[in-house]
Write an enzyme that holds these catalytic residues in place. Structure first.
Site, short mmCIF file in Angstrom:
data_model
loop_
_atom_site.label_atom_id
_atom_site.label_comp_id
_atom_site.label_asym_id
_atom_site.label_seq_id
_atom_site.Cartn_x
_atom_site.Cartn_y
_atom_site.Cartn_z
N ASN A 55 2.43 6.20 -1.50
CA ASN A 55 2.92 5.81 -2.83
C ASN A 55 2.27 6.68 -3.90
O ASN A 55 1.46 7.55 -3.59
CB ASN A 55 2.67 4.31 -3.07
CG ASN A 55 1.20 3.97 -2.99
OD1 ASN A 55 0.40 4.42 -3.79
ND2 ASN A 55 0.83 3.18 -1.99
N ASP A 124 2.28 -1.91 2.23
CA ASP A 124 2.53 -3.21 2.87
C ASP A 124 3.03 -3.05 4.30
O ASP A 124 2.89 -3.95 5.11
CB ASP A 124 3.58 -3.98 2.05
CG ASP A 124 3.01 -4.43 0.71
OD1 ASP A 124 1.83 -4.84 0.68
OD2 ASP A 124 3.71 -4.33 -0.31
N LYS A 134 5.98 16.20 16.27
CA LYS A 134 6.84 16.30 15.08
C LYS A 134 8.28 15.93 15.44
O LYS A 134 8.83 16.45 16.41
CB LYS A 134 6.77 17.73 14.55
CG LYS A 134 7.47 17.89 13.22
CD LYS A 134 7.42 19.31 12.72
CE LYS A 134 8.41 19.47 11.59
NZ LYS A 134 8.81 20.85 11.41
N PRO A 150 -2.04 -5.29 7.62
CA PRO A 150 -2.89 -6.44 7.29
C PRO A 150 -3.01 -6.58 5.77
O PRO A 150 -3.01 -5.58 5.04
CB PRO A 150 -4.24 -6.06 7.90
CG PRO A 150 -4.19 -4.59 8.12
CD PRO A 150 -2.75 -4.24 8.33
N ILE A 152 -5.34 -7.05 3.17
CA ILE A 152 -6.80 -6.95 3.07
C ILE A 152 -7.35 -7.97 2.07
O ILE A 152 -8.30 -8.70 2.35
CB ILE A 152 -7.21 -5.52 2.65
CG1 ILE A 152 -6.55 -4.49 3.59
CG2 ILE A 152 -8.73 -5.37 2.67
CD1 ILE A 152 -6.68 -3.06 3.12
N LYS A 187 -2.74 -15.42 -4.30
CA LYS A 187 -4.02 -14.74 -4.07
C LYS A 187 -4.98 -15.13 -5.18
O LYS A 187 -5.13 -14.42 -6.17
CB LYS A 187 -3.81 -13.22 -4.06
CG LYS A 187 -2.92 -12.76 -2.92
CD LYS A 187 -2.81 -11.26 -2.85
CE LYS A 187 -2.23 -10.83 -1.51
NZ LYS A 187 -2.05 -9.37 -1.39
#
Ligand code: C5P
Length: 242
Positions: A55, A124, A134, A150, A152, A187
Site C-alpha cells: 500500500n 489485511d 516468477k 493476523p 496484530i 478495537k
C-alpha cells in the site's frame, strides 16, 4: 541529490528543525525509563519472488511518533515495514516485510513495552500460496487467492496488561468519523487516531496530516487540524500522558 528534492542528505525544513529543538527541550526526560514500541510503514505480501501486494504508506507518521517518544527520553523500538525514509537515530529498528513478520516482532517486544503505538498500514490479506518462481504471463486472466492476515492490534489488545497503553490508527478514504468510531468499538485502544488516506490531501506520503483522536472519557473525538506530522505526533504523546 540529483533532483534537489528528495534523498539522503537533504536538509530538513527549517520549521521542522525548530520544532524538533523545541520539542526536545520542552519534553526533556519526561519518559525516561519508559519503553515505547512503534509500528510504521506498509507491509509487503509476496505474489512470487519478484512481485508483491502493498500500500501507499510512507512510514512518515510512525517515524514522527518514534521521534516524539525519543524526544521525551523513552527507549524506542521501531518495527517498520519497507520505507524510503531514514528512521530517527537512537531508536532500535526492527525491519520487517510481511504482516506475519510484523506480528512476530511485535509480540516479541510487547511484554517489555509500556506504550504501544500501531501506526503501520498492515495488509489485511496475503496471497494464499505465493509462487516459488516468477509467474509467467499467459493470454488469459490471472486470479490470486488471498487469505486474512493476523490482526496484530487485535491480538495485542487481547494480551496486554492493564498498565500498558495502546494507540491504534484508522486509515479511511470515506466517512472518517463514522468508520473510525466503529473501529474504536471493535478495537478499544486507549487512543484511536483516525486519518484520511487517498486523494491529494491524504495522509500517506505527506509531511502533514489532519487527525481525529478518540480517547477514553471523551464523548467526541478531538480534532487536530492540518499540521506537520511531527507536531501532531507530539500532541498524541501529550494525550497518552493524559
Ligand atoms: O481494522 P483496521 O485494520 O482498520 O485497524 C487499523 C489498526 O489496526 C491500525 O492501528 C493497524 O496498525 C492495525 N492493524 C493490525 N493488523 C492488521 C490490520 C491492522 O495491527 N492485520
Amino acid at each position: 541529490l540529483a533532483c534537489g528534492e528528495v534523498g539522503d542528505g537533504r536538509f530538513a525544513e527549517p520549521a521542522e528543525i525548530a520544532f524538533q529543538v523545541e520539542s526536545y527541550f520542552k519534553n526533556f526526560g519526561k519518559w525516561a525509563g519508559k519503553k515505547v514500541l512503534v509500528t510504521a510503514g506498509p507491509t509487503r505480501e509476496a505474489i512470487d519472488p519478484v512481485r508483491f501486494i502493498s500500500n501507499e504508506s510512507s512510514g512518515k507518521m510512525g517515524y514522527a511518533l518514534a521521534q516524539a517518544a525519543l524526544n521525551r527520553g523513552a527507549e524506542v523500538t521501531l518495527v517498520t515495514g519497507p520505507t524510503r525514509i531514514a528512521p530517527p537515530s537512537g531508536v532500535k529498528v526492527v525491519p520487517v516485510s510481511t504482516a506475519q513478520g510484523m506480528h512476530k516482532a511485535v509480540l516479541k517486544a510487547l511484554p517489555k513495552s509500556d506504550i504501544v503505538v500501531m501506526a503501520a498500514a498492515v495488509a489485511d490479506y496475503r496471497v494464499l500460496n505465493p509462487s516459488k518462481s516468477k509467474i509467467k504471463k499467459t493470454n488469459g486472466e490471472l486470479s490470486l487467492r488471498l487469505t486474512r492476515n493476523p490482526d496484530i492490534l487485535g491480538d495485542i489488545l487481547r494480551r496486554k496488561k492493564t498498565s500498558q497503553k495502546v494507540v491504534g490508527f484508522a486509515a479511511e478514504t470515506d466517512d472518517l468519523r463514522r468508520n473510525a468510531a466503529e473501529k474504536w468499538k471493535r478495537k478499544p485502544c486507549d487512543l484511536l487516531v483516525a486519518n484520511r488516506v487517498g486523494g491529494r490531501k491524504g495522509a500517506f506520503n505527506s509531511d502533514e496530516n489532519e487527525l481525529l483522536v478518540f480517547a477514553r472519557g471523551r464523548v467526541e473525538p478531538l480534532v487536530l487540524k492540518r499540521d506537520l506530522k511531527s507536531r501532531l505526533a507530539d500532541r498524541i504523546m501529550d494525550m497518552i500522558e493524559g
